[in-house]
Design an enzyme around this catalytic site. Sequence first.
Site, mmCIF file in Angstrom:
data_model
loop_
_atom_site.group_PDB
_atom_site.id
_atom_site.type_symbol
_atom_site.label_atom_id
_atom_site.label_comp_id
_atom_site.label_asym_id
_atom_site.label_seq_id
_atom_site.Cartn_x
_atom_site.Cartn_y
_atom_site.Cartn_z
ATOM 1 N N ASP A 122 79.861 -107.675 -32.391
ATOM 2 C CA ASP A 122 80.605 -106.426 -32.236
ATOM 3 C C ASP A 122 82.083 -106.757 -32.367
ATOM 4 O O ASP A 122 82.714 -107.242 -31.438
ATOM 5 C CB ASP A 122 80.293 -105.805 -30.874
ATOM 6 N N LYS A 125 88.459 -99.442 -35.176
ATOM 7 C CA LYS A 125 89.865 -99.586 -34.814
ATOM 8 C C LYS A 125 90.754 -99.959 -36.007
ATOM 9 O O LYS A 125 91.243 -99.091 -36.721
ATOM 10 C CB LYS A 125 90.014 -100.576 -33.655
ATOM 11 N N TYR A 160 81.231 -104.121 -23.454
ATOM 12 C CA TYR A 160 81.107 -102.696 -23.766
ATOM 13 C C TYR A 160 80.919 -102.533 -25.265
ATOM 14 O O TYR A 160 81.692 -103.079 -26.057
ATOM 15 C CB TYR A 160 82.358 -101.944 -23.309
#
Length: 427
Positions: free
Chosen positions: A237, A265, A142
């Site tokens: 990523d 994050k 994802y």
Amino acid sequence: MMTSQQLFDQAVQVLPGGVNSPVRAFRAVNLVPQFIQRAQGARVCDVEGREYLDYVCSWGPMILGHNHPAIREAVEQAVKDGLSFGAPTQREVEMAQLMVELVPHIEMVRMVNSGTEAVMSAVRLARGATGRDKILKFEGCYHGHSDCLLVNAGSSALAGGYPSSAGVPADVARHTLTAQFNDLAGVEALLEAYPGQVACVLVEPVAANMGVIPPAPDFLPGLRRLCDRHGALLIFDEVITGFRLGLGGAQDYFGVRADIVTFGKIIGGGMPVGAYCASRALMEQVAPCGAVYQAGTLSGNPVAMAAGLAQLRWLRDHPEVYSHIDRLAALLAEGLEGAAERAGAAVSVNRIGSLLAPFFTPSPVSAFVDAKGSDVGKYAQYFANMLDRDIYLAPAQFEAMFLSAAHSEEDVARTISAAEESLAGLS
């Protein structure tokens, strides 16, 4: 005092599914979500005053634990100066300088507001730099909800039963090729099938949106070799792995160079943030220097930069955080495996660093096809049993557990004990 059920009843009237991000709806575990009111250290507390030992950690950012004093004080000080200026600030320069100092092979940074925005922008940069349209990603990984990346996606798209999305034009999706994580031969076959057409290979260095699946020893080095051979850019990523595996991220941890790296994050310390980074030659193709356009009103927000700087500086100055959380994660993974064995439950536990995930399958999980074999119904029962014991896990099989510096050996022992009881109670 309102209950979570009462708040959820109100929320579904004004928010789609009662939430602002799908996995929070608890649909994968057939429950009503707990509405959280406050958090401290390794614990969160819901609106009814019930306290839980937390292994979600806001989906990763809270590597130091919730409400860490250094981060809270930095935010409080920044707020006094103002919330947003729409203009350059010193903090965003300091953040970029620190990231360049800590992360190998990057020379420039562009701050954005989310992981989705970071990866979307990195893909645009790769396409602009190579003049190619196609991208190659991995089934079950994802990378946010931009159109071209919601093809065979993981995380909440998977947990909700919709691995892709309505509203993604076929003309966009056809430019996205998908391979199996840890399958170099499949990647090579796709690159050879579309010679000179693939702009980038986009990968989570550790697949952490279909549970947790570490890369096979030659997988990431093999991707580097294939990208070099076929003229494609390699994008890591690191929205989840960045500054969690270590200060240098996955490039340093695995010894593999990426062309573009995305972050989120942890670099926001709990505030909304993202970033994409690369060499000077690549990044100077981004506007206003070059023709690859990307902009954002709140990018480099001063409050978010203050939070992120405080967290990254703490991690830089306290490297013992990593040995602590990795050791606890190893103890927890071993303990969960033992608990499953004693309870007679078919569970396979994957771990790397402070990331781990139990899969409800007896077979090893090294790719998405393996993860799909997990018994999601059993996970839902396990989740409910653990919640009854005040252990707060990700409300979906295909998510990660996160350890923080605020967790202790006593917390891990308590979790293992609760897991054994929870697993023994599965039907």
